[in-house]
Enzyme design. Structure first.
Site, PDB file in Angstrom:
ATOM      1  CD  GLU A  86      -3.189  -0.899   0.033  1.00  0.00           C
ATOM      2  OE1 GLU A  86      -3.635   0.206   0.306  1.00  0.00           O
ATOM      3  OE2 GLU A  86      -3.261  -2.093  -0.751  1.00  0.00           O
ATOM      4  CB  SER A 462     -50.854 -31.436  40.659  1.00  0.00           C
ATOM      5  OG  SER A 462     -52.204 -31.335  40.874  1.00  0.00           O
TER       6      SER A 462
END
Length: 809
Positions: A86, A462
């Site tokens: 780069e 229950s």
């Protein structure tokens, strides 16, 4: 001389013109340039990460995958590769490389005004990435140059590089080099080879064009060019160059792999974070630690999966998901690609039917064997209560072209399976403070992200009865109180309706002690008990446990668990029995930390005091607590003591009654765990549409629900003790493995008496079949000779007069 002077003054004029133009451009553009100093405070987008309490990754949320890396941690070889690709003059220029700009200008002229390349340095790319758009224009380029010059004046080269490598986009949602290393190679940057680093260094120029997953050949060409540049510039020697060139392009797609499978936990944490921080939850890099240990969550996953598969196979094989005979292998493979694996149950096509089993084609493209032994369960499903004949050979079950499901076994072999139609949920809490220790919201999150643990409101049956019994014990009734288990009829003159409740066995036992009635789950006793204590009192009492009073039916059916409640609500309420009488609130997030590791929130829930505390800890005003407000760990106050809502003696007596559910009642299957410190209660609703088991010791309170999303019967022989209880046992056996038995100590104010089983009163010497029972001091029953016949007292039988009907609706 004249010509030389003309040339000289022309150059001066051009130079001055350029200088004036640049100066004018600077004066015109500089007021609109952002402050470079803001780069020091820049906050890169980092995803939200959710962890277990033992720091294992559960999930990651966010559009950008990014893990910032410090300059000191960037491998030197990567820096060499990046600069070679780069900006090889990065160390020498001051933000702008004139030779690169001249090259770009030449390309511009040759192309007739079309911008080919920008001649950008890394510094200029930092300026563009952080402050500018990707627009290709002269004004944007001038801004880029001016910003680059400012950046070079105010930041060091190391700081500029650090910003660059963490900001750049490198394809496949990877932002920054550390994220790219994980996405393409599944390992951190410092573990990559030179060739792999060069491949990543080649991505900034064109992440899609040089992507090794999409264009491996172009990616290799770019990598090799970068390696050649490195060698030419003297950054690597010939040996390194040749070795790196010989490396294959071995990149493959890696997504962040959860270390713990807890998708329902992840979604709950994500939703809570969005509620706290909005959209910033996905970008600010929050580190969320939950209250869930990985080992308990894995135990819960396996318990729910195995339990639902076991139930499902008891009810037979529903046939193939589809049947596509006569198709090519490629067509089957294309169809398999559309199917999802659900909780480890994979799709497969039957390719051969043999005597010893079948051959199947899996999504991986491999043909594998499924043994006949794993298919023998597959009797045809007729209906919930009926099965077809037992299969005698594989072709009684499947045909070639059937799309079926298989389950990978621990030994690597495949077993015949199917996706369960029934669903389940499990919630496990620390009863002392409400911390969620495990949660499963369904069989498969891939199938449905509907969280049945928190969202499904179902009748608890229950398993709700202990709340009614607790209300009675706190009102003066005892475990020895006798209640008539006999038929009862309630009529409503206004609606011309009659309610005839019954026990699940349709039998009646006559006068029965509350202890026995609870462990035998006698419905009529629960109704009479609620009738005796009063519905208004019961509603007020039960709502203390965190239930919304509006969700509780205002009639005697509440005694049978007809309220619609979520499993997490039931677990939270039951925790009061497990912790000695304190109200807790289930919570999931233990802490939230910033991207820098600073504590933003530390959970500080009101908690039950320690068992050995002589006095409760100082109660902190709830308004002073950092509830739902970020607070550094150093400022978290002493935990508040949770509100006491039930007498400790009541929970102790009720726990002993619930232990009898395990020892001699509907939960006897749990005796196989070999522990004396567990207590619980089954629950089964009408027509077995819902199956429950809630149970605890002093360490964990766990609730399990099973049923169909659209309520239908689980089967005439399926109950809480056959579907939910095995799941509970599997999880709790793993959770309590190697842990000593743990029960809360007996609180003061209790006494133990011998009781006459016939009258429920204190037994005289020589009373046959007398037994010992625990009472509160003030509620102990009198001896036989101290109570006149027919008088009702808490320790004596409840009135059995059924003549007066009660309106239920």
């Amino acid at each position: 001389m004249r010509l030389l002077k003309f040339f000289w003054w022309s150059c001066v004029a051009v130079f001055c013109g350029l200088l004036l133009s640049l100066s004018g451009a600077y004066l015109y553009l500089s007021p609109g340039l952002p402050s470079v100093d803001s780069l020091r405070r820049i906050q890169l987008q980092i995803p939200l990460r959710i962890y277990s309490s033992d720091a294992k990754l559960i999930a990651e949320f966010g559009e950008m995958r990014r893990t910032p890396i410090r300059f000191a941690d960037i491998p030197p070889n990567f820096i060499k590769a990046l600069l070679s690709a780069e900006d090889d003059n990065f160390a020498n220029h001051y933000g702008v490389d004139l030779s690169s700009l001249m090259r770009a200008a030449t390309q511009l002229l040759k192309s007739g005004g079309q911008i080919q390349s920008g001649g950008s340095t890394i510094t200029m790319q930092v300026a563009k990435n952080f402050f500018l758009t990707n627009e290709r224009s002269f004004s944007r380029k001038i801004n880029e140059i001016l910003l680059a010059l400012q950046i070079e004046r105010e930041l060091s080269k190391d700081e500029i590089l650090e910003l660059y490598v963490n900001k750049i986009y490198l394809g496949n949602r990877a932002y920054g080099i550390e994220a790219a290393a994980q996405v393409y190679y599944g390992k951190p940057m410092h573990d990559l080879s030179l060739g792999q680093m060069a491949m990543i260094a080649g991505l900034p120029k064109a992440p899609s064009r040089f992507n090794p997953l999409v264009n491996p050949q172009r990616s290799k060409e770019r990598r090799d060019w970068i390696l050649g540049r490195m060698y030419k510039l003297g950054k690597i020697d010939q040996g390194q160059y040749q070795t790196a060139l010989a490396e294959p392009i071995d990149a493959s797609y890696h997504v962040p792999t959860p270390e713990v499978q807890a998708p329902y936990i992840a979604e709950m944490a994500r939703a809570e974070m969005v509620g706290r921080y909005g959209s910033e939850a996905y970008t600010e890099g929050f580190h969320v630690t939950t209250t869930v240990p990985s080992n308990l969550q894995e135990a819960a996953n396996e318990a729910v999966r195995s339990g639902l598969i076991s139930y499902d196979q008891r009810h037979g094989y529903r046939g193939p998901e589809s049947r596509l005979p006569g198709m090519t292998r490629e067509a089957w493979q294309a169809e398999l690609a559309k199917q999802k694996t659900q909780n480890g149950i994979e799709p497969a096509f039957v390719t051969q039917v043999l005597k010893s089993g079948i051959m199947v084609l899996t999504r991986s493209g491999q043909e594998e064997t499924v043994a006949w032994d794993s298919m023998k369960w597959a009797r045809p499903f007729l209906n919930t209560n009926s099965l077809g004949p037992r299969p005698q050979k594989p072709d009684d079950v499947v045909q070639v072209g059937d799309l079926i499901r298989v389950l990978r076994q621990p030994d690597g072999n495949l077993a015949f399976s199917q996706i369960p139609a029934a669903q389940g949920a499990l919630v496990s809490l620390d009863p002392k403070n409400g911390a969620i220790r495990a949660l499963v919201g369904g069989f498969s999150f891939e199938q449905s992200n509907y969280n049945r643990a928190t969202q499904a409101k179902r009748q608890p049956g229950s398993s709700f009865k202990p709340f009614i019994y607790s209300a009675a014990l706190d009102k003066g009734y005892t475990a020895a109180t006798l209640v008539n288990d006999a038929p009862i009829v309630f009529a409503d003159d206004n609606l011309d309706q009659v309610w005839r409740p019954k026990n699940d066995t349709n039998t009646f036992l006559g006068p029965i002690r509350l202890r026995e009635a609870l462990y035998k789950s006698r419905n009529l006793v629960s109704i009479r008990l609620l009738q005796a204590i009063g519905i208004d009192y019961a509603l007020d009492y039960v709502s203390r446990f965190g239930f919304n009073k509006q969700d509780l039916p205002r009639n005697l059916s509440m005694a049978l668990g007809t309220a619609n409640l979520a499993p997490v609500e039931i677990a939270g309420g039951w925790s009061t029995f497990a912790n000695g009488g304190y109200k807790i609130q289930p919570y999931l997030i233990q802490s939230i930390h910033s991207r820098n590791g600073d504590p933003l929130y530390i959970a500080n829930p009101p908690s039950a005091p320690g068992e050995n505390d002589d006095q409760p800890a100082t109660v902190v005003d709830p308004a002073a607590l950092a509830e739902n407000i970020p607070a550094p760990a150093s400022t978290v106050p002493t935990p508040a003591v949770a509100e006491r809502i039930v007498d400790a003696r009541t929970t102790y007596i009720l726990t002993s009654m619930l232990q009898d559910v395990i020892k001699r009642g509907t939960g006897r299957r749990a005796l196989a765990m070999g522990r004396g410190d567990i207590a619980g209660k089954t629950g089964t609703t009408n027509e077995s549409k819902d199956s429950w088991f809630s149970g605890f010791n002093a360490d964990y309170m766990t609730t399990v629900w099973t049923g169909f999303d659209q309520p239908e019967s689980l089967g005439s022989h399926e109950f809480g003790g056959t579907v939910a209880l095995p799941i509970w046992m599997s999880y709790m056996s793993a959770a309590l493995k190697d842990k000593p038995e743990h029960m809360l100590p007996e609180p003061p104010g209790l006494l133990t008496l011998r009781i006459d089983p016939v009258s429920g009163r204190a037994a005289s010497p020589g009373t046959p079949n007398a037994y010992f029972e625990v009472f509160k001091n003030e509620d102990s029953p009198p001896p036989m000779n101290e109570l006149d016949p027919g008088t009702s007292a808490p320790g004596s039988p409840l009135p059995a007069d059924d003549a007066a009907p009660i309106d239920l609706f």
